[in-house]
Every structure is written in structure tokens, then in C-alpha cells.
Design a protein around this motif. Structure first.
Motif, PDB file in Angstrom:
ATOM      1  N   LEU A  61     -54.898  44.887  29.643  1.00 11.45           N
ATOM      2  CA  LEU A  61     -55.676  43.951  29.451  1.00 11.45           C
ATOM      3  C   LEU A  61     -57.007  44.527  28.990  1.00 11.45           C
ATOM      4  O   LEU A  61     -57.427  45.481  29.696  1.00 11.45           O
ATOM      5  N   GLU A  62     -58.067  43.783  28.118  1.00 12.23           N
ATOM      6  CA  GLU A  62     -59.241  44.397  27.860  1.00 12.23           C
ATOM      7  C   GLU A  62     -60.187  43.139  27.955  1.00 12.23           C
ATOM      8  O   GLU A  62     -59.863  41.933  28.053  1.00 12.23           O
ATOM      9  N   SER A  63     -61.286  43.535  28.275  1.00 15.80           N
ATOM     10  CA  SER A  63     -62.595  42.713  28.354  1.00 15.80           C
ATOM     11  C   SER A  63     -62.916  41.982  27.222  1.00 15.80           C
ATOM     12  O   SER A  63     -62.664  42.671  26.119  1.00 15.80           O
ATOM     13  N   LEU A  64     -63.067  40.574  27.454  1.00 15.47           N
ATOM     14  CA  LEU A  64     -63.698  39.723  26.519  1.00 15.47           C
ATOM     15  C   LEU A  64     -64.808  39.180  26.713  1.00 15.47           C
ATOM     16  O   LEU A  64     -65.110  38.506  27.675  1.00 15.47           O
ATOM     17  N   ASP A  65     -65.810  39.310  25.640  1.00 19.24           N
ATOM     18  CA  ASP A  65     -67.344  38.693  25.873  1.00 19.24           C
ATOM     19  C   ASP A  65     -67.038  37.308  25.641  1.00 19.24           C
ATOM     20  O   ASP A  65     -66.647  36.833  24.631  1.00 19.24           O
ATOM     21  N   ALA A  66     -67.321  36.440  26.371  1.00 17.55           N
ATOM     22  CA  ALA A  66     -66.935  35.030  26.512  1.00 17.55           C
ATOM     23  C   ALA A  66     -68.409  34.351  26.027  1.00 17.55           C
ATOM     24  O   ALA A  66     -69.589  34.907  26.422  1.00 17.55           O
TER      25      ALA A  66
END
Length: 132
Positions: free
Chosen positions: A35-40
């Protein structure tokens, strides 16, 4: 007579969690993905931290993420999301090894294949679906 559709009804999903690191470890171990970080986006509401499942925006099916946000709790009784699998018994076994609980072993659902239900480390119930 069914109406013609141009897309699948689900375009995105979020699975809310309390412990993001623990949930990421569970889903990565269960599905063998990273899983990868997502800028919300800043919506003016409580901040949200997200980790996305691998996605191909041009492919069919819904993309989604694990999400942690103040005031939103994980747990059973809400929406049930089914993940597509090659053989749902394999992912159910991986889920148990990763700290989850198998709620329903693989079972046939007629012409639609097979399903299994597991509870993740956050208490969310998720479905696993496969054709075989």
C-alpha cells in the motif's frame, strides 16, 4: 429487461481503521501487495491519513484506501466490500495468518463462484470473492 450501464457502480472505497500501521500490515500480508501513501485533500474537516491499494485507473473495478480520521470508527455492521481473488480460500488463510479472523470459510454461491468472509485487525468485516 436490464438497463445498459457504462461503468461499475462503485468508483472508490475507504476502509476506516484505528491503527493504520497494523491495518496496512494486515492487508499487505493478506493480499501480497504494497500500500502507498495518498495525499488526502484538505476539505476543511478533520484531517485524514490514507494508504491506497495498488490501482490501475484505466482498468475496471473500484480503487480504494485504508483511511484514519478522527470521528470515523471501523467495525462491523456497515458496508461490506468484496475483494476479487484468484481463490478466496488462499486469501482467507493469509488473513488468519496476518491476525484476522475467518468468519465464513470459502463457500459456493452458485454460478457466481465462491466467497469467504474475514474480519480484519480493526474489526471490519470484508468479503473475498473468486470464481473458483
Amino acid at each position: 429487461m436490464s438497463e445498459a450501464v457504462s461503468h461499475n457502480p462503485v468508483g472508490w472505497f475507504e476502509i476506516y481503521v484505528d491503527d493504520l500501521d497494523r491495518a496496512v500490515a494486515f492487508y499487505e500480508a493478506t493480499f501480497g501487495v504494497t500500500l502507498e501513501s495518498l495525499d488526502a485533500p484538505d476539505t476543511g474537516g478533520p484531517p485524514v491519513t490514507m494508504k491506497t491499494f495498488p490501482m490501475a485507473m484505466e482498468a475496471s473495478g473500484a480503487a480504494g484506501a485504508l483511511a484514519k480520521m478522527e470521528g470515523v470508527r471501523p467495525g462491523p455492521g456497515g458496508t461490506l466490500i468484496y475483494f476479487s481473488c484468484e481463490d478466496c480460500a488462499i486469501e482467507a488463510a493469509r488473513a488468519a495468518e496476518a491476525g484476522g479472523t475467518v468468519q465464513q470459510e470459502k463457500m459456493a454461491i452458485g454460478q457466481y463462484g465462491h466467497i469467504a468472509l474475514v474480519k480484519d485487525t480493526e474489526g471490519n468485516l470484508i468479503g473475498l470473492h473468486s470464481q473458483k
